[in-house]
Motif scaffolding. Sequence first.
Motif, mmCIF file in Angstrom:
data_model
loop_
_atom_site.group_PDB
_atom_site.id
_atom_site.type_symbol
_atom_site.label_atom_id
_atom_site.label_comp_id
_atom_site.label_asym_id
_atom_site.label_seq_id
_atom_site.Cartn_x
_atom_site.Cartn_y
_atom_site.Cartn_z
ATOM 1 N N SER A 191 -10.300 65.335 21.312
ATOM 2 C CA SER A 191 -9.928 64.235 22.044
ATOM 3 C C SER A 191 -10.680 64.379 23.716
ATOM 4 O O SER A 191 -10.342 63.490 24.256
ATOM 5 C CB SER A 191 -8.655 64.190 22.012
ATOM 6 O OG SER A 191 -8.133 65.031 22.757
ATOM 7 N N GLY A 192 -10.941 65.556 23.761
ATOM 8 C CA GLY A 192 -11.293 65.795 25.256
ATOM 9 C C GLY A 192 -9.934 66.115 26.018
ATOM 10 O O GLY A 192 -10.179 66.346 27.539
ATOM 11 N N TYR A 193 -8.737 66.003 25.744
ATOM 12 C CA TYR A 193 -7.571 66.369 26.314
ATOM 13 C C TYR A 193 -7.342 67.721 25.873
ATOM 14 O O TYR A 193 -7.338 67.946 24.813
ATOM 15 C CB TYR A 193 -6.617 65.160 25.944
ATOM 16 C CG TYR A 193 -6.698 63.987 26.339
ATOM 17 C CD1 TYR A 193 -6.703 63.514 27.675
ATOM 18 C CD2 TYR A 193 -7.003 62.879 25.611
ATOM 19 C CE1 TYR A 193 -6.840 62.179 28.222
ATOM 20 C CE2 TYR A 193 -7.429 61.681 25.971
ATOM 21 C CZ TYR A 193 -7.301 61.267 27.284
ATOM 22 O OH TYR A 193 -7.456 60.042 27.595
ATOM 23 N N ILE A 210 -5.148 57.448 20.008
ATOM 24 C CA ILE A 210 -5.350 56.385 19.035
ATOM 25 C C ILE A 210 -5.924 55.301 19.263
ATOM 26 O O ILE A 210 -5.552 54.515 20.201
ATOM 27 C CB ILE A 210 -4.151 56.213 18.107
ATOM 28 C CG1 ILE A 210 -3.724 57.531 17.525
ATOM 29 C CG2 ILE A 210 -4.566 55.324 16.929
ATOM 30 C CD1 ILE A 210 -2.383 57.423 16.724
ATOM 31 N N HIS A 211 -6.948 54.796 18.852
ATOM 32 C CA HIS A 211 -7.813 53.485 19.068
ATOM 33 C C HIS A 211 -6.651 52.358 19.079
ATOM 34 O O HIS A 211 -5.755 52.199 18.193
ATOM 35 C CB HIS A 211 -8.783 53.136 18.229
ATOM 36 C CG HIS A 211 -9.938 52.117 18.671
ATOM 37 N ND1 HIS A 211 -9.490 50.862 18.520
ATOM 38 C CD2 HIS A 211 -11.034 52.093 19.176
ATOM 39 C CE1 HIS A 211 -10.510 49.978 19.052
ATOM 40 N NE2 HIS A 211 -11.529 50.857 19.609
ATOM 41 N N PRO A 212 -6.840 51.343 19.988
ATOM 42 C CA PRO A 212 -5.757 50.361 19.806
ATOM 43 C C PRO A 212 -5.737 49.679 18.806
ATOM 44 O O PRO A 212 -4.484 49.132 18.234
ATOM 45 C CB PRO A 212 -5.950 49.382 21.093
ATOM 46 C CG PRO A 212 -6.841 50.228 22.022
ATOM 47 C CD PRO A 212 -7.594 51.454 21.161
ATOM 48 N N ARG A 237 -9.624 55.735 13.987
ATOM 49 C CA ARG A 237 -10.678 55.890 15.174
ATOM 50 C C ARG A 237 -9.548 56.411 16.386
ATOM 51 O O ARG A 237 -8.389 56.144 16.439
ATOM 52 C CB ARG A 237 -11.377 54.801 15.782
ATOM 53 C CG ARG A 237 -12.132 54.138 14.472
ATOM 54 C CD ARG A 237 -12.716 52.949 14.705
ATOM 55 N NE ARG A 237 -11.568 51.689 14.700
ATOM 56 C CZ ARG A 237 -11.569 50.659 14.902
ATOM 57 N NH1 ARG A 237 -12.803 50.147 15.631
ATOM 58 N NH2 ARG A 237 -10.752 49.810 14.720
ATOM 59 N N ILE A 238 -10.139 57.328 17.318
ATOM 60 C CA ILE A 238 -9.765 57.794 18.446
ATOM 61 C C ILE A 238 -10.625 57.303 19.598
ATOM 62 O O ILE A 238 -11.881 57.365 19.415
ATOM 63 C CB ILE A 238 -9.238 59.229 18.585
ATOM 64 C CG1 ILE A 238 -10.443 60.044 18.338
ATOM 65 C CG2 ILE A 238 -8.437 59.500 17.420
ATOM 66 C CD1 ILE A 238 -10.213 61.500 18.578
ATOM 67 N N ARG A 246 -14.308 58.220 18.024
ATOM 68 C CA ARG A 246 -14.710 58.942 16.847
ATOM 69 C C ARG A 246 -13.733 58.855 15.737
ATOM 70 O O ARG A 246 -12.815 58.367 15.955
ATOM 71 C CB ARG A 246 -14.643 60.494 17.145
ATOM 72 C CG ARG A 246 -15.413 60.985 18.283
ATOM 73 C CD ARG A 246 -15.235 62.483 18.581
ATOM 74 N NE ARG A 246 -16.132 63.033 19.615
ATOM 75 C CZ ARG A 246 -16.495 64.501 20.037
ATOM 76 N NH1 ARG A 246 -15.358 65.237 19.333
ATOM 77 N NH2 ARG A 246 -16.908 64.852 20.950
ATOM 78 N N TRP A 247 -14.267 58.861 14.582
ATOM 79 C CA TRP A 247 -13.495 58.954 13.437
ATOM 80 C C TRP A 247 -12.940 60.341 13.320
ATOM 81 O O TRP A 247 -13.568 61.269 13.278
ATOM 82 C CB TRP A 247 -14.045 58.549 12.136
ATOM 83 C CG TRP A 247 -14.593 56.775 12.093
ATOM 84 C CD1 TRP A 247 -15.480 56.415 12.930
ATOM 85 C CD2 TRP A 247 -13.456 55.883 11.678
ATOM 86 N NE1 TRP A 247 -15.549 54.837 12.615
ATOM 87 C CE2 TRP A 247 -14.171 54.853 12.031
ATOM 88 C CE3 TRP A 247 -12.418 56.074 11.085
ATOM 89 C CZ2 TRP A 247 -13.728 53.461 11.602
ATOM 90 C CZ3 TRP A 247 -11.793 54.655 10.706
ATOM 91 C CH2 TRP A 247 -12.584 53.581 10.987
#
Length: 783
Positions: A191-193, A210-212, A237-238, A246-247
Motif C-alpha cells: 500500500s505504500g503505508y 480500499i478503493h471507494p 482494488r486498493i 492495484r489489485w
Amino acid sequence: MSDGADDRVDRESVVSSGPTRIRVLHVDDEPSLGETAALWLEKTSEHLSVVTETSAPEALDRLAEEPIDCIVSDYDMPGMNGLEFLEAVRESDPDLPFILFTGKGSEEIASEAISAGVTDYLQKEVGTDQYTVLANRIERAVGEQRTADALEESERVLSTLMSNLPGMVYRCRNEPDWPMEFVSDGSLDISGYSKEALTAGAITYAEDVIHPDDRQEVWDAVQAAIEEGVPYKLEYRIETKQGDIRWVWEQGRAVDTADDGTAVLEGVVTDITEQKEREGQLRQAKQRYRRVVEQDLFGIYIIRNGVIEYINPKAASIFGYTPEELTDGMTAFDIVAEADHDRLRENIRRREQGDVGQLQYELTGVRKDGSRFDFEVHSGVIEYEGEPALLGALVDITDRKERERELEQYETMIETVGDGVYVADEDLEFVTVNDAMTDLTGYDRDRLVGSSATLVLSDADVEHALAVRDELRTTDRDVGSLDINLQTADGESRPCEVRFRILTDDDGTYRGTAGVVRDITERRQYERELERQNERLDEFASVVSHDLRGPLTVARERTELLHETGEDLHYRKARSAFDRMDDLIEDVLELARQGRVVEETEPVAIESVAREVWSTIRTGESTLSVSTDASVVADRNRLYSLFENLLRNAVEHGSTSPDSQARQDAVEHGATGSENSESSGDGVTVTVGLTTGSRPSTPDGAKADPAGFYVADDGPGIPPDERDRVFEASYSTTEEGTGFGLDIVETIADAHGWSVSVSESDGGGARFTVSGVDIVAPDETDG
C-alpha cells in the motif's frame, strides 16, 4: 519438576527428533556408580551412548572437546558440586539438557537446582527401575530440546517467510474502519503505508486503502463469511499512498472474539500482479515445512473425506506401510480396527462440520501384516487444497497400554484376595494396602498408607514381628510367619496370622516386607472348641474306665457263681450289672452328642416341651406346674433332653415315699408310665417358670433381655456343700444312678451358650436355673 506418570512417554517419539543416538555425559565421583549407571542406561535404551567422568572439571574438559546431548550429574562431589557444575555449563551452553541425579535429596537442593536452570531433578533410589526412569527423563529432555530447536528454526523460517512474502499479514477488529492491531512489514510494499501508520490509526485500511467503489462489496463478503463460519477469499482494488491502483487478493477468517463481542480477523493481503513470484515463494515454504514434518518427530497425517492424502514416513512405518502405499487411495478405515470405525467416523464427521477444537483419543490400528496395536491420535482441522481436512499426529502406545493392563491385572488380583495384603518399607510404614486390609483393620486406605505398623500392632507384637523379620533376613528361608493380635480402628483385638517376605533391591539392600494378613478368629474358636471336644474325651475315658470297672467286676463274679451254683440270684445280679453298664454307655454317648455347638435354633414353647417330657417319664404321685407361656430360642431336641434330665432328677431325688427307689430304678432304665396326673401323696411338686426379672421380647421386634428359666421342686433339696459337685460326670447320690444326667444338662446349656446353676427352691427343695437364654413372647412362637 515432572512426576513419575510423566515418565511414561513413547520413547520413539521423543528421541526421533534428531540422530538416532543420544550422547550422554554422566558425572559421579564414585566410579563404580558411574559405570553401573552407564551400563544400565545403555541396556535400558538403544538410543543412549554414555560416557563417564568422576569430577566436574574433567567433565568440563570433555564437554569442550566433543559434542554432548545431555549431562547427568551427581550433586555431592568434592571440589565442585553438581550445582556449581551446572552454573559452569550454563555459562557456555544455556540450553544443554542437564539432569541432577543425586542421592542427597531435599526441597532446598531441588529449589536451588531449579533456580540454577536444571532441566530435571531425580533422586537416586535402590533398584534398576530408576535407570528406566532416568533413561526416559534423558530421552524426553533431549527430545524436548531438539523439538524446541526445531520450533525455533521453524519460527525463524516463518518470520523470514512472512518478511519475504509480497503481501501484508494483518490482525484487525471487525469494524467498518477495520482498525489494525498488527500489520506485517509487507504493508509498505502493498500500500505504500508503513505498518506503524496502519496500526496507529492515523490511516485506516477501509477508508484510506480500499478503493471507494469496492469498500461495500468487500465489507459484505467478509460479514457473510464470518456469519457462515468460513474463511473469506476476496479480490479487490486498493489505492496506494502514491496514488497507484492495484489489485490484491485477500484471504482471512475470524479467529477470536474481543471482550466486547467484536470478531477479530486475521488474514493476508497480496499483490495479484506478482502472483508467480508469490507462488514460487509458497512452494519454497511448503518444501521447508515438509522437511520438518518428515523428520521422525511424530507420525503426521492429513485425511480428507476419510481418504489418506498425506502421511509422513514415521506414521507409515508404524502401520508397516510405505507412504506411497497409504496415499494410493487407502482410507483411514483400512488401517483402523473395525470395532473402532464408529468412533473414527464420528470424529471425521465432527471435523467436517466445523469442530475446530483439539481431539485426543485412542484407536486400535491394523498393520500391513494383520497384527494389531494401540495408538493415540491428536488431531485438528486445516484447509487442504481448498477443503477442510484433518491434520493429526499419532503415537504408538502399545507398550504403555500393555503395562497398564498388566498393572490393572495385578491390582485386580491383589484386590480380589480375601486376605489383607500390604507392602511396608524398612521403617515399618505401609506403602500399599488392598481393600481387604482396610476391611480387616477398620482404617481407610489414606489412613493406613504412610502410617507405621504400630498403628495396628501392640508393642509386644511389634517386637515379635521385628524378631521374626531379623531372623528371616539371616537365613535362607523365603517366607516368615507369626501370629498377632491386630488392633482395629474400633478398639477390637483380632487374632491374625501374618505371612511375609523380605524385600531387597538388586544389591541385597533391605527395603521392607510384603505380606498377607489372615483373620484366624474362627480358627482360634475351633481350636478352643477342639481343646474342649478333647477335654471331654479325656473325661469320658476316665469316667468310663472308672465306672464300668465296678459293674463289670460284679458281672464277672456273679457269672462264675452262676456257673458253679446255678442259683437264680446270681443271674439277676449279673443282669443288673449288665443293665448298669448299658446305662453308663448310653449316657456317655448322649453326653458326647449334646456337647456339639448348637447351629440352628427356633422359638420353642417352654410349657409344650415340659409337658411332653412329663408325659414320657414315670412320675408316680408327683405333679408338674408350668407358670409361663413364653418360648425359648433353642435347638428343640436338645431342649427336650435338658428338660428330660431335670424333670427326672426332680422326681427321682425329690420323692421321699418308700417306693421311691422302685420309681428311681424305673426312671434310670427309661421306663414310662401314665402316673403323670396331678395328684397328692408323698410325690413332689415340680415347677417350671421364668426367672425373676425376665422380660420376653414383644411382637414389635424389641429384643428380649438375656434371661432364663428354672425347674424347681419341693423335695429335700441339695446340701450347699454338694451343689458344686452335682454337675460332675458320674456324680450320683445313689448306687443305681449313672451320675451323667446333670452333666448332660450342663453340656446342653454350654452348647447353646447358656449357664446352669443350682440353689434352694422356695419350697426348700432344689432349683436349677438356666441363664443367658433368649425368651420370646407367645405371639412369636410356633406353639
